[in-house]
Design a protein around this motif. Sequence first.
Motif, PDB file in Angstrom:
ATOM      1  N   LEU A 177       0.834  -1.205   0.000  1.00  0.00           N
ATOM      2  CA  LEU A 177       0.000   0.000   0.000  1.00  0.00           C
ATOM      3  C   LEU A 177       0.869   1.255   0.000  1.00  0.00           C
ATOM      4  CD1 LEU A 177      -2.534  -1.263   2.687  1.00  0.00           C
ATOM      5  CD2 LEU A 177      -2.857  -1.261   0.204  1.00  0.00           C
ATOM      6  N   LEU A 180      -0.817   4.738   0.804  1.00  0.00           N
ATOM      7  CA  LEU A 180      -1.127   4.912   2.227  1.00  0.00           C
ATOM      8  C   LEU A 180       0.134   5.259   3.002  1.00  0.00           C
ATOM      9  CD1 LEU A 180      -3.655   2.020   2.986  1.00  0.00           C
ATOM     10  CD2 LEU A 180      -4.108   4.473   2.968  1.00  0.00           C
ATOM     11  N   GLN A 193      -2.754  15.867   3.243  1.00  0.00           N
ATOM     12  CA  GLN A 193      -3.234  14.563   2.792  1.00  0.00           C
ATOM     13  C   GLN A 193      -4.383  14.725   1.802  1.00  0.00           C
ATOM     14  OE1 GLN A 193      -4.140  12.616   6.580  1.00  0.00           O
ATOM     15  NE2 GLN A 193      -2.376  11.274   6.287  1.00  0.00           N
ATOM     16  N   SER A 211      -5.189   3.973  -6.728  1.00  0.00           N
ATOM     17  CA  SER A 211      -4.506   3.958  -5.433  1.00  0.00           C
ATOM     18  C   SER A 211      -4.915   5.142  -4.583  1.00  0.00           C
ATOM     19  CB  SER A 211      -2.983   3.952  -5.648  1.00  0.00           C
ATOM     20  OG  SER A 211      -2.568   2.770  -6.298  1.00  0.00           O
ATOM     21  N   ALA A 215      -6.613   5.122  -1.009  1.00  0.00           N
ATOM     22  CA  ALA A 215      -5.881   5.759   0.092  1.00  0.00           C
ATOM     23  C   ALA A 215      -6.685   6.863   0.762  1.00  0.00           C
ATOM     24  CB  ALA A 215      -4.550   6.319  -0.414  1.00  0.00           C
ATOM     25  N   ALA A 218      -7.497   6.924   4.538  1.00  0.00           N
ATOM     26  CA  ALA A 218      -6.551   7.298   5.604  1.00  0.00           C
ATOM     27  C   ALA A 218      -6.888   8.651   6.222  1.00  0.00           C
ATOM     28  CB  ALA A 218      -5.122   7.262   5.090  1.00  0.00           C
TER      29      ALA A 218
END
Length: 565
Positions: A177, A180, A193, A211, A215, A218
Motif C-alpha cells: 500500500l 497509504l 493529505q 490507489s 488511500a 486514511a
Amino acid sequence: MSTDATTAAIPFLVETLDSPRVDRVAVLGLLARIAVGSYHSPFQPEGDQQHAVVCAGRPVFLRLLQEDPGPEVRRAAAQTIGLLFADDPDAAGTTARLRRAAKSDPSDEVRADAVIALGDLGVPVDGFLADPADLVRLAAALVLVSTRADDAVVAVIEGTRPEAIPWVKSRPGVGRLPFLWLLGCVEPHWDVQVRLVTSWLGHPDFRVRASAAHAAIAPMSAWRPAPAKLAPALAAALSDSSEIVRFAAACSLAAAGVGPISSAADELWATVLGGGGAATWALIALARIRDPRADTYLAERLSGPGEADLGDLKHAVDALGSWAIACAAVIGGTIERTDDQHERIIMLGAAGRMKSPDLLPMLRREIVRQTRFAVRPVGKLGPAAAPALAELTALRDTARDEVDRLNAAWAIWRITGDTQQLIEVARVDLENARALDALADVETAAADLAPSLVPLFDGSRYESLPVPERNGIARNAAIAYWYLTGNAEPVVPFLASQLERGQGDLAVARCLAEIGPAAAAVLPQLRRIVADEERTFRAMDDETAVFHDDLFVHTCREAVARISG
C-alpha cells in the motif's frame, strides 16, 4: 533463539556479509531488525547490548554502501545505516559517505535511500529537493514534509510518478500500500493529505487514480474535516473510465460518513444502475444514508427466486432498519430461503431493527433455530409480540445459557411491562454487561440493586472482573447506577475517566447527555472533543469507523447543550 545466543550470533552474521554466496540484503535486514527491535523493547534489558554489537558492524555497512556492485545491497546498506546510527551519525565518516552515495551513486534508488538515511540521521537534505532525479526529489520531500509542509515540498510528493512506486513499495514497512505509506509521511497535516489525494485522483495514470481513491480512507478515518473535502473528487471518480478507479472510489465513499455520501447520492445511484463491482459499494453507501432507492433495489434483489444468497449485499443489509419499508416486506421470506447460518444472523439483525409486526411469525420460528439472535428482535416489537410469550417464557425458565435466559426475560418485559422477572434474572449475574444494560432499561424499578453496582465501577472490585470485559462491565455498571438512582455524584468522575481514555464511547456520551447539568465537571472534556479536528474513534480497518465517530461527536455536542442548559 535466546537473547544470549542472538547476541553471540551477530558478529558471525556481520562476517557473512563479506561472502559472495550470502544474501546480503536479507542479512542486513535481519541485523537491522535485531538491533532496532531489541533496542526499543522494554522486555529485553539486553537490547542495548544487542544494538551495540550490531552497530559494531558499521565499517562493513559503509563499505557495502560504497563498494558493493549490487544496487539492492547498497540500498539495504543505506537503509540499515539510517536505522542504526541516528544517535552517532558522524562516527567513521558515516554522514560523508551517505552524502557521497546520495549525490553520485549510479542508481537513483540507492541515492533516494541514502537521502532518507541522511534524514534519519538528522542531516539537512533541502538541497536534494531540486535534484534532477524524480526519486531523489521525492525522498528529500518525504524527509522534509514532517517539518515544512510547504508548497515546494508537497508539490514534489503530489507529482509522484508510477515509476516511483516500486521504490516506495520496497521501503521497509511499506508493503502493498505505497500511497497509504506516502500519506502516513504527512499524517500530522490532514489538509496536505487531502490535497495529495485530490491531486492523485486527477492523475493521467489509472493506477495512481485507483490507489488514491483507496488511500482516501486514511485522512477520512483520522481527521473529521477530511471526508467533506474529499467527497467531490471521489464522486467525480465514480464516472472514471477505469472500473478499478470506480470501485475504489465507491468503497471509500461508503466509509465517508452521512454528509459526504448524501452529497454524492445521485452519482452513487447512477453507479448502482451501471452495475459491476462499484455498484455493490455504491448501494452500501446509499443504504447507510437510508436512501429509499437503496431500499427498493435491495428488496428486488432479496426477493429473487431460488435460495437466498446475500453475497456482496451483506454490508448493505447490515444498514437496514425501520426506514427500509420495502425490504421489511420481503426479508422474512429471504431468511426462510437460506441455510447459511451467518447470513441468517445478518438478516435477523436487520429484521430486529425493522420492528415490523409482520415479521413475528418468522421470528417465532427462529427462536428455536437461532435463539441468540432472534429473541431480542421479538422483544423489540413490544406488545405486538404477545403471541410469542409462551415460547419466551419457556426459554426464560429452561434455557441453560444465561444470556438466552436474560434475553428472553428482557423480551417478556418489552412485551408485558413486567419488570420483576427481568430484574430477578439480571440479579443472578451482575458482572454481565448485558444484565447491567437490562437494569438500566428498567431504571428505578431495580433501585434496590444499586449498592451492588458501585464496587464494579469505583475500583474496589475492578481487578477481579473478567479481563476481556473489564472496561465494559465497569462502564455499564456506572451507567446503570445512574438510571437506577438518578444520583450523578459517584458516576460522573468515572464517566469522565472513560472520556479521557479517548475511545469514542457512545454509551458514555449518551449517559452524560441524560445526566445534564449535574455533569458540568465534564464540560471542558466534551468541548475539547467537539472542537477537535482529529477523530476520537480511529480505525482504518473498520469501514463504519467514520460513522461511529461522527455519531459520537454529535452526541457529545448534544451533551454539551443539555449540560449547559
